[in-house]
Design an enzyme around this catalytic site. Sequence first.
Site, PDB file in Angstrom:
ATOM      1  N   TRP A  66       0.828  -1.208   0.000  1.00  0.00           N
ATOM      2  CA  TRP A  66       0.000   0.000   0.000  1.00  0.00           C
ATOM      3  C   TRP A  66       0.859   1.254   0.000  1.00  0.00           C
ATOM      4  O   TRP A  66       0.371   2.342  -0.243  1.00  0.00           O
ATOM      5  CB  TRP A  66      -0.916   0.036   1.211  1.00  0.00           C
ATOM      6  CG  TRP A  66      -1.972  -1.025   1.216  1.00  0.00           C
ATOM      7  CD1 TRP A  66      -2.149  -1.974   2.168  1.00  0.00           C
ATOM      8  CD2 TRP A  66      -3.009  -1.239   0.248  1.00  0.00           C
ATOM      9  NE1 TRP A  66      -3.223  -2.764   1.847  1.00  0.00           N
ATOM     10  CE2 TRP A  66      -3.776  -2.338   0.684  1.00  0.00           C
ATOM     11  CE3 TRP A  66      -3.358  -0.604  -0.938  1.00  0.00           C
ATOM     12  CZ2 TRP A  66      -4.866  -2.810  -0.032  1.00  0.00           C
ATOM     13  CZ3 TRP A  66      -4.438  -1.080  -1.656  1.00  0.00           C
ATOM     14  CH2 TRP A  66      -5.181  -2.173  -1.199  1.00  0.00           C
ATOM     15  N   GLY A  94      -0.545 -10.053  -5.475  1.00  0.00           N
ATOM     16  CA  GLY A  94       0.035 -11.381  -5.277  1.00  0.00           C
ATOM     17  C   GLY A  94       1.528 -11.344  -5.489  1.00  0.00           C
ATOM     18  O   GLY A  94       2.198 -10.440  -5.017  1.00  0.00           O
ATOM     19  N   TRP A  96       5.344 -13.794  -5.823  1.00  0.00           N
ATOM     20  CA  TRP A  96       6.051 -14.871  -5.137  1.00  0.00           C
ATOM     21  C   TRP A  96       6.150 -14.623  -3.635  1.00  0.00           C
ATOM     22  O   TRP A  96       5.859 -15.496  -2.822  1.00  0.00           O
ATOM     23  CB  TRP A  96       7.451 -15.027  -5.749  1.00  0.00           C
ATOM     24  CG  TRP A  96       8.240 -16.119  -5.120  1.00  0.00           C
ATOM     25  CD1 TRP A  96       9.215 -15.991  -4.159  1.00  0.00           C
ATOM     26  CD2 TRP A  96       8.117 -17.528  -5.381  1.00  0.00           C
ATOM     27  NE1 TRP A  96       9.701 -17.220  -3.819  1.00  0.00           N
ATOM     28  CE2 TRP A  96       9.056 -18.177  -4.547  1.00  0.00           C
ATOM     29  CE3 TRP A  96       7.299 -18.281  -6.232  1.00  0.00           C
ATOM     30  CZ2 TRP A  96       9.202 -19.569  -4.552  1.00  0.00           C
ATOM     31  CZ3 TRP A  96       7.454 -19.667  -6.220  1.00  0.00           C
ATOM     32  CH2 TRP A  96       8.397 -20.289  -5.386  1.00  0.00           C
ATOM     33  N   ASN A  97       6.551 -13.426  -3.242  1.00  0.00           N
ATOM     34  CA  ASN A  97       6.795 -13.159  -1.823  1.00  0.00           C
ATOM     35  C   ASN A  97       5.524 -13.141  -0.992  1.00  0.00           C
ATOM     36  O   ASN A  97       5.575 -13.358   0.217  1.00  0.00           O
ATOM     37  CB  ASN A  97       7.553 -11.843  -1.652  1.00  0.00           C
ATOM     38  CG  ASN A  97       8.951 -11.939  -2.239  1.00  0.00           C
ATOM     39  OD1 ASN A  97       9.568 -13.002  -2.222  1.00  0.00           O
ATOM     40  ND2 ASN A  97       9.439 -10.846  -2.785  1.00  0.00           N
ATOM     41  N   GLU A 137       0.424 -17.182  -6.349  1.00  0.00           N
ATOM     42  CA  GLU A 137       1.500 -18.149  -6.628  1.00  0.00           C
ATOM     43  C   GLU A 137       1.634 -19.150  -5.478  1.00  0.00           C
ATOM     44  O   GLU A 137       2.277 -18.860  -4.496  1.00  0.00           O
ATOM     45  CB  GLU A 137       2.813 -17.402  -6.863  1.00  0.00           C
ATOM     46  CG  GLU A 137       2.713 -16.480  -8.079  1.00  0.00           C
ATOM     47  CD  GLU A 137       4.017 -15.786  -8.457  1.00  0.00           C
ATOM     48  OE1 GLU A 137       5.081 -16.166  -7.953  1.00  0.00           O
ATOM     49  OE2 GLU A 137       3.963 -14.880  -9.268  1.00  0.00           O
ATOM     50  N   MET A 200       4.457 -17.317 -16.838  1.00  0.00           N
ATOM     51  CA  MET A 200       5.757 -16.890 -16.310  1.00  0.00           C
ATOM     52  C   MET A 200       6.821 -17.877 -16.788  1.00  0.00           C
ATOM     53  O   MET A 200       7.292 -18.737 -16.038  1.00  0.00           O
ATOM     54  CB  MET A 200       5.689 -16.787 -14.789  1.00  0.00           C
ATOM     55  CG  MET A 200       4.709 -15.695 -14.342  1.00  0.00           C
ATOM     56  SD  MET A 200       4.677 -15.450 -12.558  1.00  0.00           S
ATOM     57  CE  MET A 200       3.521 -16.723 -12.070  1.00  0.00           C
ATOM     58  N   TYR A 202       9.856 -18.499 -17.197  1.00  0.00           N
ATOM     59  CA  TYR A 202      11.244 -18.302 -16.780  1.00  0.00           C
ATOM     60  C   TYR A 202      11.418 -18.954 -15.410  1.00  0.00           C
ATOM     61  O   TYR A 202      10.449 -19.446 -14.837  1.00  0.00           O
ATOM     62  CB  TYR A 202      11.595 -16.811 -16.733  1.00  0.00           C
ATOM     63  CG  TYR A 202      10.465 -15.902 -16.293  1.00  0.00           C
ATOM     64  CD1 TYR A 202      10.093 -15.808 -14.953  1.00  0.00           C
ATOM     65  CD2 TYR A 202       9.747 -15.149 -17.230  1.00  0.00           C
ATOM     66  CE1 TYR A 202       9.059 -14.977 -14.556  1.00  0.00           C
ATOM     67  CE2 TYR A 202       8.700 -14.323 -16.839  1.00  0.00           C
ATOM     68  CZ  TYR A 202       8.361 -14.242 -15.494  1.00  0.00           C
ATOM     69  OH  TYR A 202       7.323 -13.434 -15.106  1.00  0.00           O
ATOM     70  N   ASP A 203      12.673 -18.977 -14.933  1.00  0.00           N
ATOM     71  CA  ASP A 203      12.981 -19.674 -13.678  1.00  0.00           C
ATOM     72  C   ASP A 203      12.661 -21.171 -13.788  1.00  0.00           C
ATOM     73  O   ASP A 203      12.205 -21.781 -12.824  1.00  0.00           O
ATOM     74  CB  ASP A 203      12.242 -19.056 -12.476  1.00  0.00           C
ATOM     75  CG  ASP A 203      12.677 -17.622 -12.193  1.00  0.00           C
ATOM     76  OD1 ASP A 203      13.763 -17.221 -12.678  1.00  0.00           O
ATOM     77  OD2 ASP A 203      11.948 -16.905 -11.490  1.00  0.00           O
ATOM     78  N   TRP A 340       8.908  -9.483 -17.524  1.00  0.00           N
ATOM     79  CA  TRP A 340       9.236  -9.220 -16.119  1.00  0.00           C
ATOM     80  C   TRP A 340      10.683  -8.791 -16.098  1.00  0.00           C
ATOM     81  O   TRP A 340      11.550  -9.615 -16.319  1.00  0.00           O
ATOM     82  CB  TRP A 340       9.035 -10.467 -15.236  1.00  0.00           C
ATOM     83  CG  TRP A 340       9.350 -10.106 -13.827  1.00  0.00           C
ATOM     84  CD1 TRP A 340      10.583 -10.049 -13.250  1.00  0.00           C
ATOM     85  CD2 TRP A 340       8.410  -9.668 -12.825  1.00  0.00           C
ATOM     86  NE1 TRP A 340      10.473  -9.592 -11.959  1.00  0.00           N
ATOM     87  CE2 TRP A 340       9.159  -9.358 -11.677  1.00  0.00           C
ATOM     88  CE3 TRP A 340       7.022  -9.488 -12.803  1.00  0.00           C
ATOM     89  CZ2 TRP A 340       8.563  -8.888 -10.503  1.00  0.00           C
ATOM     90  CZ3 TRP A 340       6.446  -9.036 -11.631  1.00  0.00           C
ATOM     91  CH2 TRP A 340       7.206  -8.745 -10.497  1.00  0.00           C
TER      92      TRP A 340
END
Length: 373
Positions: A66, A94, A96-97, A137, A200, A202-203, A340
């Site tokens: 926020w 949202g 990953w973290n 995720e 996504m 990648y990774d 990204w």
Amino acid sequence: MRLILAIIIVLLCGSHALSEDADCERKTEVICYWGSWSIYREGIGHFTTEDIDPTLYSEISSLDTWADIDLGGFENITSIKENYTCLKIVLAIGGWNEGSIKYSVMAATAESRKKFAEGVLRYLVYYGFDGLDLDWEYPTSRGGILEDGQNFASLVTEIKKTISPWNLTLSIAVSIDTSLIGFAYNISAIEQNVDFVNLMAYDYVLPATANVTGLSSPLTAIKETVSSWLDAGLSREKLILGIPTYARTYILADDNGHNIGDPVIGEAEPGEFTKEAGFLAYYELLDLMQDAFLDITSVQTDDTNYAYGSNEWYTYETETTVRAKTMYAIDQHLGGIMVWSIDTDDFLGLYGKKYPLLKTISEVIMENEPRKK
Ligand SMILES: *[C@@H]1O[C@H](CO)[C@@H](O)[C@H](O)[C@H]1NC(C)=O
Ligand SMILES: *[C@@H]1O[C@H](CO)[C@@H](O)[C@H](O)[C@H]1NC(C)=O
Ligand SMILES: *[C@@H]1O[C@H](CO)[C@@H](O)[C@H](O)[C@H]1NC(C)=O
Ligand SMILES: *[C@@H]1O[C@H](CO)[C@@H](O)[C@H](O)[C@H]1NC(C)=O
Ligand SMILES: *[C@@H]1O[C@H](CO)[C@@H](O)[C@H](O)[C@H]1NC(C)=O
């Protein structure tokens, strides 16, 4: 509920976005995420809304708390639309973290889904966003539950029902784990309710968990993932191919063992500006490559790149590889390209032109497809 927010800007016409009576429809979108925490980076890493070049993309997206609202970041970003008729800005939540658990809980009952959808609508309308990008995720994993699959389908249905009367779009970001297709991701519910599915791509290998070097976004693996989504019944024009503008970085176990699949002992040191282990912005990597002392050798393979120097190993994209990936998406009639993220490309043009990777994607699309009519 405290949510993590992201922004997606959609610019549908490249330079045409500037014209008043532009036909904003393109066959191939460019959707860009913007990691808005990059406003906290120092020196050349500092990225503000003024660094955004809306002539390059169909969409941008960013993730932050926020705090963005307090800083006026959201108002800055939506005000960019004043001068770019075709630009779309989407709020994403949202990432990953944020993990999966709070979404799992929120999606669990009809009542909490409805409350969430109504909250989303209020924020979108209040800040002038064009839609929502849901980056859970991932349903059913990372602490999620088996029921997430059904609940996710119900959630996207509820959100769509709530926001579509306001002409707001719904997109989702999805995992490369194809075992989630059908199980976590109900394709028929997604097909009916979601405008874009941001893959996504990648990774595929991560330095935090791998014991050996591996490519982050090899095209062979990406093609298999794309086929799985299409075979499951998702429309081609809804599927958006993700391309990274960052490198994943490893420390080699042996300086001379620098091929794919050679042993590693972990993540390389964080970059000076992005400050995340095992990760470098493209501009940080370009800086290393220019350092004659490091003597870095790069190798192109499987339409991606790796490089090594001393005891470090890097997997990343170049202008050549993003060109190949963009051509693949066009040939497959996919909905477009997702990036990204804009703040990790060479946005200042310190090592050549500004936004070398994004600009390449935008150019390939302009050159290779007629506009929709
Ligand atoms: C918002 O715009 C102002 C004025 O152009 C600028 O100083 C500020 O850095 C911007 N905020 C963000 C978060 O980009
Ligand atoms: C739009 O363009 C005008 C004229 O160039 C400029 O004064 C204004 O600041 C721009 N608005 C935004 C939000 O960038
Ligand atoms: C949504 O779009 C339709 C068709 O363009 C338009 O008629 C309608 O007024 C729009 N609704 C809102 C709430 O903007
Ligand atoms: C998927 O969603 C559809 C429509 O929303 C629903 O009818 C169907 O039962 C769901 N399938 C599964 C396996 O949950
Ligand atoms: C890496 O090695 C550890 C310890 O030998 C093992 O537990 C783990 O499964 C390996 N990871 C992968 C991805 O192979």
